[in-house]
Design a protein around this motif. Structure first.
Motif, PDB file in Angstrom:
ATOM      1  N   PHE A   1       0.800  -1.475   0.059  1.00 59.08           N
ATOM      2  CA  PHE A   1      -0.447  -0.341   0.128  1.00 59.08           C
ATOM      3  C   PHE A   1       1.055   0.851   0.417  1.00 59.08           C
ATOM      4  O   PHE A   1       0.788   2.187  -0.745  1.00 59.08           O
ATOM      5  N   PHE A   2       1.431   1.051   1.178  1.00 58.22           N
ATOM      6  CA  PHE A   2       2.778   2.888   1.769  1.00 58.22           C
ATOM      7  C   PHE A   2       3.878   2.799   0.227  1.00 58.22           C
ATOM      8  O   PHE A   2       3.612   3.886  -0.534  1.00 58.22           O
ATOM      9  N   CYS A   3       4.604   2.147   0.303  1.00 59.74           N
ATOM     10  CA  CYS A   3       5.988   1.690  -0.597  1.00 59.74           C
ATOM     11  C   CYS A   3       5.286   1.593  -2.129  1.00 59.74           C
ATOM     12  O   CYS A   3       5.813   2.486  -2.964  1.00 59.74           O
ATOM     13  N   VAL A   4       4.264   0.972  -2.367  1.00 64.73           N
ATOM     14  CA  VAL A   4       4.153   0.452  -3.878  1.00 64.73           C
ATOM     15  C   VAL A   4       3.223   1.266  -4.876  1.00 64.73           C
ATOM     16  O   VAL A   4       3.294   2.268  -5.457  1.00 64.73           O
ATOM     17  N   PHE A   5       1.834   1.239  -3.765  1.00 65.28           N
ATOM     18  CA  PHE A   5       0.534   2.101  -4.256  1.00 65.28           C
ATOM     19  C   PHE A   5       0.466   3.320  -3.834  1.00 65.28           C
ATOM     20  O   PHE A   5       0.180   4.348  -5.567  1.00 65.28           O
ATOM     21  N   LEU A   6       1.257   3.760  -3.310  1.00 62.35           N
ATOM     22  CA  LEU A   6       1.453   5.414  -2.967  1.00 62.35           C
ATOM     23  C   LEU A   6       2.621   5.731  -3.051  1.00 62.35           C
ATOM     24  O   LEU A   6       2.819   7.170  -3.051  1.00 62.35           O
ATOM     25  N   ASN A   7       3.171   4.685  -3.525  1.00 63.08           N
ATOM     26  CA  ASN A   7       4.490   4.949  -4.488  1.00 63.08           C
ATOM     27  C   ASN A   7       5.712   6.160  -3.631  1.00 63.08           C
ATOM     28  O   ASN A   7       6.450   7.216  -3.798  1.00 63.08           O
ATOM     29  N   LEU A   8       5.500   5.949  -2.205  1.00 64.06           N
ATOM     30  CA  LEU A   8       6.580   5.918  -1.143  1.00 64.06           C
ATOM     31  C   LEU A   8       7.845   5.761  -1.059  1.00 64.06           C
ATOM     32  O   LEU A   8       8.796   5.740  -0.592  1.00 64.06           O
TER      33      LEU A   8
ATOM     34  N   SER B   1      11.464   3.346   2.319  1.00 65.20           N
ATOM     35  CA  SER B   1      11.532   4.409   3.190  1.00 65.20           C
ATOM     36  C   SER B   1      11.979   5.017   4.548  1.00 65.20           C
ATOM     37  O   SER B   1      10.248   4.136   4.841  1.00 65.20           O
ATOM     38  N   LEU B   2      11.815   5.110   5.394  1.00 66.77           N
ATOM     39  CA  LEU B   2      11.369   6.027   6.789  1.00 66.77           C
ATOM     40  C   LEU B   2       9.888   6.298   6.598  1.00 66.77           C
ATOM     41  O   LEU B   2       8.716   5.642   7.643  1.00 66.77           O
ATOM     42  N   LEU B   3       9.156   7.541   5.982  1.00 63.56           N
ATOM     43  CA  LEU B   3       8.087   7.608   5.892  1.00 63.56           C
ATOM     44  C   LEU B   3       7.483   6.625   5.934  1.00 63.56           C
ATOM     45  O   LEU B   3       6.100   6.701   5.654  1.00 63.56           O
ATOM     46  N   SER B   4       7.428   5.723   4.680  1.00 64.00           N
ATOM     47  CA  SER B   4       5.990   4.313   4.853  1.00 64.00           C
ATOM     48  C   SER B   4       6.581   3.344   6.128  1.00 64.00           C
ATOM     49  O   SER B   4       5.589   2.840   6.494  1.00 64.00           O
TER      50      SER B   4
END
Lengths: 250, 289, 298
Positions: free
Chosen positions: B129-136, B139-142
């Protein structure tokens, strides 16, 4: 002259029909006492006067309550303004866990008064008005919860006075207090009636007789009789009122 | 005399049970103490100032965990920034606003469910969801966003308890003075629940510091360099926290010395946080009296 | 009229409305998260399982990504066995500790020991993994050598580490449910002439049963979901479970190969995630049923 006019007020808590068609005129600058056995609806009625019943789940209210001619259940009413105008003192003292000063200043702050000097002035005037200034003036910054029960209740009255209400509702304000504190609060009430309209719920008939100008007797959600206090206690018209006052029931 | 009330002999079955209970209890606590002592004895000497305050330098062959300390701090900070308002807000909603019993039950059930989901599942979900779908990206943010969901139940539950403990009479007092609902929440409710909210924060920090499986999948598995660039560039780059670093050294590279040094550091943090929770609890109790 | 109680503006104060909506959004965060997680687990896991074939996936005994063989039966069975063994050992031990803390120890001692329990619960899994690798795995080596098996991480080591990790969960839930038993149960039992231990076994523990069971279920959930500590001690070979041989648990099946998987291999890992998720959801529903029943009886 009337301050609050109640017309055909009904209140249901779910299945429970708690108020059954109350009609009542409350006069300004007088003390009106509401008496009756537990569960008779007197506290419920008191709370309808500043809409403190609103948050109770499943409550339904019909009829009208007019304050200076405005329907307090009208759709354009700002409940916070209503409660500022109709203040309330609760059964057990409920000061906030803050300093004495901050308790009294709380209402001022939430209603947007920020000037320090003005605030100081109103806090002092309110504490004097509640006859507690001399006892606390040297320790305004100490926690309110360190005060005695009677002092706490007078502090709560001061807190109510600070937002300059016109009506003060008191829900058995002395039932949690000792006799001496009770006496002080009773004296204070007569003083308050010079400026404010006071409505008090009390279990204590002697108290109603001592301090109030008018008395209303409630029973099972109905208002049975309402008259000048002297009249009610001297020669009640309804036998049920007489039974209650003479202690034959309740 | 069989009918006498004298005689102190215990029933043999009781004695056996006392023995078993004593034995198990002693074993569990001896083991706990042994673990703590063992970790400190193996790890404390590795915790030199240089180890704590430098990045690893492969050229001169020194090790340092400063990058992962910084990564951990970033993730704690970000997670709390997201999770505390949402969690406390959720608790306020359940306690003060929600009218439908059904909705409250749904919220409470999903909160329970969240607290039962294992971290590896959060890792998979966070990655997708965060890394791939939201393209984050990884990362530390993900990592922080994933952890936000993970610590949500702790914060909601702890804050809810604190809110419940605020007396109804305070709410009535404020309402009686003409405070609107939000004013009452802001001026009376939240200040009086602050002890519980701080407890929630401390508990969350504990969970964040100890987390590894999820972060391995969403935040990255190495901390060779100090973060570079602006704050936003830093939180968008990958990096491992202390716990993930421990795994990397001890498992992937077999460097147990370093592993124990980090373990000792983590243990110090955990003990500190547990003590903090105790202290706050005591202060709240004293305040209530 | 300056003193009117009517609103200044047309509608309710806008700030109040905004805050109301904001709080609602926060309140729904947990619901939205669970829905999203379920959705993504299914959306990413189900296609893989369909592609590989549900039977080949769930009942296949060979996990060999290079040969495109994705059978996870060994992983499922290893997870179940390791968890089962851990629970069987941990429950009696945890109950003993809970009884000691609530019924036997004095207040001071109990609170000091409870602090240790909380500490045990707070130790990160990687630290348990490290301790397991250094302290427990070598112990198992001795048994392996004695039986002529190769020395390696093993299902037994994983189970032992899990025992230690789920102890604090079961202990603390049991302690609070025993605390919740009304004093009179114990008093009545004592007044009828039971010994203290009889009262504990016959009156107190049965009354705390639903709480204790929910503690056990929580422990099962924790054990089946544990990843890092297990990965560091279990040897991680995807073979059918045997106590003294290496074993790969479901959780480890995902984390071990995540970094270098792609294509159908990565999808298969999503499939493992879905299976694990299904296990956990069953446990969650079980837990809330137990809690509801326990609550209803009160």
């Amino acid at each position: 002259m009337t301050k609050i006019t109640t017309e055909n007020l009904h209140l249901h808590y779910g299945e429970n029909h708690a108020l059954r068609g109350i009609n009542m005129l409350i006069r300004p600058n007088k003390i009106t006492a509401l008496i009756g056995p537990s569960g008779c609806g007197k506290s419920t009625y008191l709370k309808t006067l500043n809409r403190m019943n609103d948050t109770v789940p499943g409550v339904a209210i019909t009829g009208s309550v007019l304050l200076d001619g405005e329907d307090i259940y009208g759709s354009t009413v700002d409940v916070t303004k209503l409660r500022k105008k109709v203040g309330m003192v609760f059964q057990s003292p409920n000061p906030f866990p803050m300093s004495i000063y901050d308790n009294v200043a709380y209402g001022l702050k939430i209603h947007g008064i920020k000037k320090r000097l003005l605030m100081d002035e109103i806090v002092e005037r309110s504490l004097r008005g509640a006859a507690i200034w001399d006892e606390v003036k040297d320790r305004l910054k100490t926690p309110a919860l360190a005060l005695s029960g009677g002092q706490q209740q007078r502090l709560c009255i001061a807190r109510t006075l600070a937002v300059s209400p016109e009506v003060i509702l008191m829900d058995e304000p002395t039932s949690a207090l000792d006799p001496i504190s009770t006496m002080k609060i009773e004296e204070l009430m007569s003083e308050l009636a010079k400026q404010y309209t006071v409505v008090i719920v009390t279990h204590n008939m002697q108290q109603a007789a001592r301090i109030s100008d008018y008395t209303a007797f409630f029973l099972l959600g109905e208002m049975i009789e309402y008259d000048e206090t002297q009249q009610i206690f001297a020669s009640p018209k309804d036998p049920r009122t007489e039974n209650y006052i003479t202690g034959r029931f309740g | 005399m069989s009918n006498s009330i004298t005689g102190k002999r215990k029933r043999p079955g009781d004695i056996l049970l006392y023995g078993v209970i004593g034995l198990f209890t002693a074993a569990v606590f001896a083991m706990t103490v042994y673990f703590v002592v063992y970790i400190f004895s193996k790890g404390l000497r590795g915790l030199s100032l240089a180890f704590l305050t430098t990045a690893p330098n492969p050229i001169i062959g020194t090790l340092g965990i400063l990058p992962s300390i910084i990564n951990t701090a970033y993730i704690i900070l970000l997670t709390l920034v997201f999770a505390v308002p949402i969690g406390v807000g959720g608790a306020v909603y359940i306690n003060e606003y929600a009218k439908s019993r059904k909705l409250i039950r749904v919220i409470e059930f999903t909160t329970e469910t969240l607290s039962g989901i294992p971290s590896i599942i959060f890792g998979v979900f966070g990655n997708v969801f965060f890394c791939v779908f939201l393209n984050l990206k990884v990362s530390l943010l993900s990592g922080a966003l994933t952890l936000t969901i993970m610590v949500l139940p702790t914060i909601i539950r702890t804050a809810q308890e604190a809110l419940k403990a605020v007396p109804v009479s305070y709410r009535e007092g404020a309402a009686g003075l003409g405070a609107s609902k939000w004013t009452m929440i802001r001026t009376i409710l939240l200040p009086n629940a602050s002890g519980g909210i701080i407890t929630a924060v401390v508990l969350s920090v504990g969970r964040i510091v100890g987390e590894s499986a999820a972060l391995l999948l969403v935040a990255g598995g190495s901390a060779m360099y100090l973060p570079r660039g602006s704050f936003f560039q830093q939180i968008q780059s990958s990096g491992s926290t202390l716990a993930v670093e421990l795994y990397r050294y001890a498992y992937s590279r077999g460097e147990n010395e370093v592993g124990f040094a980090i373990a000792a550091l983590l243990l110090i943090i955990v003990i500190g946080l547990n003590l903090a929770v105790k202290l706050i609890g005591k202060r709240i109790n004293r305040g209530a009296k | 009229m300056q003193n009117s109680i009517a609103r200044a503006g047309k509608s309710k104060a806008p700030l109040e409305k905004i805050m109301n909506v904001l709080f609602l959004v926060c309140g729904l965060a947990a619901v939205v998260s669970v829905v999203l997680i379920s959705l993504y687990m299914v959306l990413s896991g189900a296609p893989a399982i369909a592609k590989i074939g549900p039977l080949q996936f769930l009942a296949g005994q060979i996990w060999n990504p290079e040969a495109k063989e994705f059978g996870i039966l060994p992983l499922i069975l290893s997870s179940v066995t390791a968890t089962g063994l851990a629970v069987v050992v941990a429950v009696p031990a945890a109950l003993c500790v809970a009884v000691f803390l609530t019924q036997i120890a004095g207040k001071r001692l109990a609170s000091a020991l409870l602090f240790l329990v909380e500490l045990l619960a707070g130790i990160p899994s990687v630290v348990y993994g490290l301790l397991g690798a250094i302290l427990i795995v070598p112990l198992v080596f001795q048994a392996q050598t004695a039986l002529g098996l190769p020395m390696s991480g093993s299902l037994l080591s994983a189970s032992i580490v899990l025992v230690i990790m789920i102890l604090p969960t079961i202990i603390s839930v049991s302690v609070s449910s025993i605390h919740a038993v009304p004093r009179q149960y114990n008093d009545v039992s004592l007044a009828l002439g039971s010994s203290k231990m009889q009262s504990i076994v016959r009156a107190v523990i049965p009354a705390a049963k639903s709480g204790i069971v929910s503690g056990i279920v929580l422990g099962v959930g924790r054990a089946i979901g544990e990843t890092m500590a297990v990965m560091m001690v279990a040897g991680n070979a995807p073979i059918m479970p045997e106590f003294l041989k290496p074993a790969r648990l479901l959780t480890v099946g995902i984390s071990m190969e995540w970094a270098y998987s792609s294509g159908i291999h990565r999808e298969a890992l999503f499939g493992i995630g879905l299976v694990l998720f299904a296990f956990i959801m069953v446990i969650n529903v079980l837990l809330s049923t137990i809690l509801k029943k326990g609550g209803a009886r009160k």
